[in-house]
Design an enzyme around this catalytic site. Structure first.
Site, PDB file in Angstrom:
ATOM      1  N   GLY A  45      36.444  -9.649 -17.133  1.00 33.40           N
ATOM      2  CA  GLY A  45      36.054  -8.434 -16.432  1.00 33.40           C
ATOM      3  C   GLY A  45      35.438  -8.730 -15.076  1.00 33.40           C
TER       4      GLY A  45
ATOM      5  CG  ASN B   5      38.775  -5.707 -25.957  1.00 33.03           C
ATOM      6  OD1 ASN B   5      38.633  -5.693 -24.731  1.00 33.03           O
ATOM      7  ND2 ASN B   5      38.279  -4.752 -26.724  1.00 33.03           N
TER       8      ASN B   5
ATOM      9  CB  SER C 192      39.656  -2.742 -23.800  1.00 33.45           C
ATOM     10  OG  SER C 192      38.341  -3.097 -23.407  1.00 33.45           O
TER      11      SER C 192
ATOM     12  CB  SER D  64      22.469  -1.060 -17.368  1.00 39.13           C
ATOM     13  OG  SER D  64      22.577   0.021 -16.477  1.00 39.13           O
TER      14      SER D  64
ATOM     15  CE1 TYR E 276      27.176   0.727 -19.753  1.00 37.92           C
ATOM     16  CE2 TYR E 276      25.697   1.804 -18.204  1.00 37.92           C
ATOM     17  CZ  TYR E 276      26.345   0.674 -18.643  1.00 37.92           C
ATOM     18  OH  TYR E 276      26.154  -0.515 -17.986  1.00 37.92           O
TER      19      TYR E 276
ATOM     20  CE  LYS F 134      25.121  -2.124 -20.796  1.00 38.90           C
ATOM     21  NZ  LYS F 134      25.751  -3.412 -21.129  1.00 38.90           N
TER      22      LYS F 134
ATOM     23  CE1 TYR G  38      23.754  -7.901 -15.643  1.00 36.13           C
ATOM     24  CE2 TYR G  38      25.184  -6.096 -15.076  1.00 36.13           C
ATOM     25  CZ  TYR G  38      24.926  -7.197 -15.837  1.00 36.13           C
ATOM     26  OH  TYR G  38      25.823  -7.622 -16.760  1.00 36.13           O
ATOM     27  CG  PHE G  39      19.234  -1.977 -10.029  1.00 30.40           C
ATOM     28  CD1 PHE G  39      18.594  -0.776  -9.811  1.00 30.40           C
ATOM     29  CD2 PHE G  39      18.567  -2.924 -10.819  1.00 30.40           C
ATOM     30  CE1 PHE G  39      17.327  -0.518 -10.338  1.00 30.40           C
ATOM     31  CE2 PHE G  39      17.311  -2.687 -11.350  1.00 30.40           C
ATOM     32  CZ  PHE G  39      16.688  -1.478 -11.105  1.00 30.40           C
TER      33      PHE G  39
ATOM     34  CG  ASN H 209      31.672   1.700 -11.446  1.00 35.63           C
ATOM     35  OD1 ASN H 209      31.047   2.571 -12.051  1.00 35.63           O
ATOM     36  ND2 ASN H 209      31.859   0.493 -11.931  1.00 35.63           N
TER      37      ASN H 209
END
Length: 343
Positions: A14, A36, A38, A129, A154, A158, A182-183, A204
């Protein structure tokens, strides 16, 4: 050159995982990836090899498959540490399909930690996050800020995963963990060989900008210009993905060398500066010379108004600091988009 040790990177093909894999290999570690695919592509493994000259060992399966995961650790019981990225990660999508996020993000964490304990793998870095903070009362937000009710499934996964890790460590299990909160990572590797490559329509900002300018998307939507900020758009702390990747190397080495001050630690990973959506647009146009076709639309569910990090703990305790500026981030993202699209 003798390997410094074997590191498992889940979600290693990723966006952040691939950049972290590159940095690990270049620092002398042997990298093993589980993904995977995805939300990533198999050719990224080839690109990691192109950049580093070394091909990481790659296993394609889902961490929900406990039997496969157990078999993997049986085969690779000499792992020095695990960096866990694998997760579904779109705030807006998580509002629409929450059960997928709860199953995927929580059960994979439980499976991974369960098998680590079984095979006595001790060092664990978790990809957390800034969404765990919700909308903070004070900015910049520190690690001591109150964790508020999440505004998206989401973000809630986290929060829960941090608690799972903390509770496991408190139980006396032989695990040490660091959560990196993280930002907003953007940008791409300077080679232009790896970068952000979401499946389908990007959720995003940066890939939506680059795809719009390249002509793949008709128009960039700016979700809300009526927030209580200087220009009305949301503010985030954008960080270059290579700076973020380097933070993971510092974190896993902190655990391997026993420099952690407690069994569980967490650090904000950002630049310490907030930029609005319109400021990112201006930076992109300035750094690349390209104009962005955008339109302001209604706010998006799950988005908070503004957040940026107090990074003093990461700077002073972890010993890490972001180096790249916003213009470098936006330019590298555009260079990646161009290079990827040219077949």
């Amino acid at each position: 050159m003798k390997s410094k040790g074997k590191i498992l990177v889940t979600g290693g093909s990723g966006f952040i995982g691939s950049h972290t894999s590159v940095e690990l290999i270049q620092q002398g570690y042997e990298v093993v990836i589980i993904d995977n695919l995805s939300n990533s592509e198999a050719f990224i493994i080839d690109r990691i090899e192109q950049i580093t000259g070394i091909r990481p060992k790659f296993y394609q399966f889902d961490l929900l498959d406990l039997g496969r995961l157990d078999g993997f650790f049986l085969e690779n019981n000499d792992i020095a540490g695990v960096i866990h990225f694998a997760a579904a990660k779109a705030v807006g999508e998580s509002v629409q399909i929450p059960l997928h996020y709860y199953r995927n993000n929580l059960l994979t964490m439980v499976n991974l930690l369960e098998v680590m304990v079984k095979y006595k793998i001790v060092n664990f870095v978790f990809s957390s996050s800034c969404t765990v903070y919700g909308q903070p009362d004070e900015l910049p937000v520190t690690e001591n800020a109150k964790v508020k009710p999440a505004v998206s499934p989401y973000g809630y996964t986290k929060q829960v995963n941090e608690n799972i890790l903390k509770d496991l460590i408190r139980s006396g299990a032989n695990i040490k963990g660091i959560a990196l909160r993280y930002f907003n990572p953007i940008g791409a590797h300077h080679s232009g060989l790896i970068g952000e490559l979401p499946r389908g329509v990007p959720s995003n900002l940066m890939p939506f900008i680059t795809q719009t300018v390249y002509g793949i998307r008709e128009q960039l939507k700016v979700f809300g210009a009526d927030y209580n900020t200087l220009d009305g758009s949301c503010i985030r702390d954008y960080i270059h993905v290579v700076d973020l990747a380097k933070a993971h190397i510092v974190a896993i080495e902190r655990l391997i060398h026993g420099k952690n001050l407690s069994g569980y630690e967490m650090f904000n990973i950002g630049t310490g500066s907030g930029f609005s959506v319109f400021e990112v647009i201006k930076s992109f146009e300035k750094s690349t010379g390209q104009k962005i076709n955008y339109k302001v639309v209604a706010r998006r569910g799950g988005d908070i108004e503004q957040i940026w990090a107090d990074t003093s703990k990461a700077n002073n305790v972890l010993g890490w600091k972001a180096e790249k500026n916003l213009d470098e981030m936006t330019l590298s993202a555009w260079q990646w988009e161009q290079k990827y699209r040219v077949k």
